[in-house]
Design an enzyme around this catalytic site. Structure first.
Site, PDB file in Angstrom:
ATOM      1  N   ILE A  15     -52.314   0.660   2.728  1.00 13.01           N
ATOM      2  CA  ILE A  15     -51.556   0.537   1.575  1.00 13.01           C
ATOM      3  C   ILE A  15     -51.077  -0.863   1.301  1.00 13.01           C
ATOM      4  O   ILE A  15     -51.009  -1.545   0.202  1.00 13.01           O
ATOM      5  CB  ILE A  15     -50.234   1.420   1.551  1.00 13.01           C
ATOM      6  N   ASN A  28     -36.975   4.908   6.931  1.00 13.08           N
ATOM      7  CA  ASN A  28     -35.848   5.589   7.551  1.00 13.08           C
ATOM      8  C   ASN A  28     -34.457   5.282   6.737  1.00 13.08           C
ATOM      9  O   ASN A  28     -34.499   4.285   6.038  1.00 13.08           O
ATOM     10  CB  ASN A  28     -35.764   5.394   8.900  1.00 13.08           C
ATOM     11  N   VAL A  37     -46.336   3.177   8.680  1.00 11.70           N
ATOM     12  CA  VAL A  37     -46.577   2.493   7.585  1.00 11.70           C
ATOM     13  C   VAL A  37     -45.331   1.392   7.182  1.00 11.70           C
ATOM     14  O   VAL A  37     -45.476   0.292   6.473  1.00 11.70           O
ATOM     15  CB  VAL A  37     -46.594   3.254   6.211  1.00 11.70           C
ATOM     16  N   ASP A  38     -44.020   1.554   7.695  1.00  6.43           N
ATOM     17  CA  ASP A  38     -43.114   0.733   7.449  1.00  6.43           C
ATOM     18  C   ASP A  38     -42.955  -0.392   8.026  1.00  6.43           C
ATOM     19  O   ASP A  38     -42.776  -1.663   7.653  1.00  6.43           O
ATOM     20  CB  ASP A  38     -41.724   1.657   7.897  1.00  6.43           C
ATOM     21  N   SER A 121     -43.615  11.252   5.543  1.00  7.87           N
ATOM     22  CA  SER A 121     -43.554  12.183   6.716  1.00  7.87           C
ATOM     23  C   SER A 121     -44.427  12.740   7.334  1.00  7.87           C
ATOM     24  O   SER A 121     -44.229  13.473   8.355  1.00  7.87           O
ATOM     25  CB  SER A 121     -42.538  13.485   6.021  1.00  7.87           C
ATOM     26  N   GLY A 123     -46.494  11.166   9.525  1.00 12.12           N
ATOM     27  CA  GLY A 123     -46.748  10.530  10.835  1.00 12.12           C
ATOM     28  C   GLY A 123     -45.693  10.713  11.877  1.00 12.12           C
ATOM     29  O   GLY A 123     -45.527  11.902  12.114  1.00 12.12           O
ATOM     30  N   TYR A 125     -42.687  11.407  11.425  1.00 16.32           N
ATOM     31  CA  TYR A 125     -41.682  12.513  11.310  1.00 16.32           C
ATOM     32  C   TYR A 125     -42.150  13.877  11.169  1.00 16.32           C
ATOM     33  O   TYR A 125     -41.543  14.969  11.016  1.00 16.32           O
ATOM     34  CB  TYR A 125     -41.262  12.246   9.716  1.00 16.32           C
TER      35      TYR A 125
HETATM   36  N1  AR6 Z   1     -51.206   2.296   5.143  1.00 15.83           N
HETATM   37  C1  AR6 Z   1     -51.308   3.623   4.437  1.00 15.83           C
HETATM   38  N2  AR6 Z   1     -50.888   4.583   5.535  1.00 15.83           N
HETATM   39  C2  AR6 Z   1     -50.484   4.133   6.628  1.00 15.83           C
HETATM   40  C3  AR6 Z   1     -50.577   2.909   7.154  1.00 15.83           C
HETATM   41  C4  AR6 Z   1     -50.810   2.048   6.177  1.00 15.83           C
HETATM   42  N3  AR6 Z   1     -50.601   0.785   6.700  1.00 15.83           N
HETATM   43  N4  AR6 Z   1     -49.825   3.054   8.494  1.00 15.83           N
HETATM   44  C5  AR6 Z   1     -49.734   4.286   8.639  1.00 15.83           C
HETATM   45  N5  AR6 Z   1     -50.018   5.238   7.677  1.00 15.83           N
HETATM   46  P1  AR6 Z   1     -45.515   7.143   9.124  1.00 15.83           P
HETATM   47  P2  AR6 Z   1     -43.265   8.835   8.531  1.00 15.83           P
HETATM   48  C6  AR6 Z   1     -49.840   6.569   7.294  1.00 15.83           C
HETATM   49  O1  AR6 Z   1     -45.177   7.529  10.589  1.00 15.83           O
HETATM   50  O2  AR6 Z   1     -43.971  10.085   9.101  1.00 15.83           O
HETATM   51  C7  AR6 Z   1     -41.206   4.689  10.541  1.00 15.83           C
HETATM   52  O3  AR6 Z   1     -40.788   4.316  11.780  1.00 15.83           O
HETATM   53  C8  AR6 Z   1     -49.749   7.611   8.618  1.00 15.83           C
HETATM   54  O4  AR6 Z   1     -51.002   7.679   9.217  1.00 15.83           O
HETATM   55  O5  AR6 Z   1     -45.484   5.809   8.621  1.00 15.83           O
HETATM   56  O6  AR6 Z   1     -42.678   8.977   7.019  1.00 15.83           O
HETATM   57  C9  AR6 Z   1     -40.074   4.599   9.511  1.00 15.83           C
HETATM   58  O7  AR6 Z   1     -39.137   3.677   9.867  1.00 15.83           O
HETATM   59  C10 AR6 Z   1     -49.318   8.651   8.067  1.00 15.83           C
HETATM   60  O8  AR6 Z   1     -50.353   9.516   7.599  1.00 15.83           O
HETATM   61  O9  AR6 Z   1     -44.045   7.757   8.450  1.00 15.83           O
HETATM   62  C11 AR6 Z   1     -39.502   6.090   9.961  1.00 15.83           C
HETATM   63  O10 AR6 Z   1     -38.440   5.984  11.071  1.00 15.83           O
HETATM   64  C12 AR6 Z   1     -48.165   8.236   6.937  1.00 15.83           C
HETATM   65  O11 AR6 Z   1     -48.629   7.021   6.849  1.00 15.83           O
HETATM   66  C13 AR6 Z   1     -40.462   6.970  10.373  1.00 15.83           C
HETATM   67  O12 AR6 Z   1     -41.777   6.257  10.785  1.00 15.83           O
HETATM   68  C14 AR6 Z   1     -46.824   8.455   7.184  1.00 15.83           C
HETATM   69  O13 AR6 Z   1     -46.575   7.937   8.880  1.00 15.83           O
HETATM   70  C15 AR6 Z   1     -41.182   7.503   9.064  1.00 15.83           C
HETATM   71  O14 AR6 Z   1     -42.158   8.612   9.535  1.00 15.83           O
END
Ligand code: AR6
Length: 174
Positions: A15, A28, A37-38, A121, A123, A125
């Site tokens: 992204i 978060n 992704v954060d 959420s 990944g 979460y």
């Molecule tokens: N581009 C697009 N999608 C991505 C990328 C990217 N660069 N990197 C990961 N994803 P997650 P959550 C996908 O864990 O579950 C953080 O520590 C990933 O494969 O990023 O909402 C925050 O600070 C998954 O499908 O977010 C919070 O503490 C999706 O993005 C916590 O993680 C979301 O995964 C939030 O967890």
């Protein structure tokens, strides 16, 4: 105005590479960065993003707040906080739906025309991907029906498995 169906797109990728008006961060409650992704967004945007986020006083689960995008090709980042999956009986579906709705409202208020969402959420979460995708697609679809300003919403899938989930949900639910 593009054909309605052209306004919803899915793509596999990172992204942080997208040149859209706003990318969405799955943040978060602290808004001070994290993994997934954060972490990728903070790394790519640079330290100025954290400086701005420190002044934003966090964000409630289901809410959305906007910041600049600094070194990213996007103009804005809309930070939203998805629910942590706790088995499904803790309001997780409603809170996830609120993330999509409030992000779209925030986009509207800031004259954003193109938005890219990650799978909020799904990944760290732990929200089950199929259920989350149905919520994401339904909320965005419902919003776009009543809103001409937003021209394009992209669901960004980080891998092929997520891409095929979005593809099948888009094919079957709307
Ligand atoms: N581009 C697009 N999608 C991505 C990328 C990217 N660069 N990197 C990961 N994803 P997650 P959550 C996908 O864990 O579950 C953080 O520590 C990933 O494969 O990023 O909402 C925050 O600070 C998954 O499908 O977010 C919070 O503490 C999706 O993005 C916590 O993680 C979301 O995964 C939030 O967890």
């Amino acid at each position: 105005m593009a054909d309605f169906w052209d306004r919803i797109q899915i793509l596999e990728g990172d992204i942080t590479d997208l040149k859209v008006d706003a990318i969405v961060n799955a943040a978060n409650n602290s808004l001070l960065g994290g993994g997934g992704v954060d972490g990728a967004i903070h790394r790519a945007a640079g330290p100025e993003l954290l400086d701005e986020c420190r002044k934003m006083n966090g964000c409630e689960t289901g809410a959305a707040k906007i910041s600049g995008a600094y070194r990213l090709p996007a103009r804005y980042i809309i930070h939203t906080v998805g629910p942590v999956w706790q088995g499904g009986n803790h309001n997780e579906p409603e809170l996830l739906a609120a993330c999509y709705r409030n992000t779209m409202l925030c986009a509207l208020e800031n004259e954003v025309k193109t938005v890219a969402f990650p799978a909020i959420s799904c990944g760290i979460y732990g929200f089950p991907a199929e259920r989350a995708t149905v919520i994401a697609v339904n909320e965005v679809y419902g919003f776009l029906i009543g809103c001409d300003q937003i021209e394009r919403v992209v669901f960004v899938c980080f891998n092929t498995e997520m891409l095929s989930i979005y593809q099948s949900v888009l094919d079957t639910t709307i």
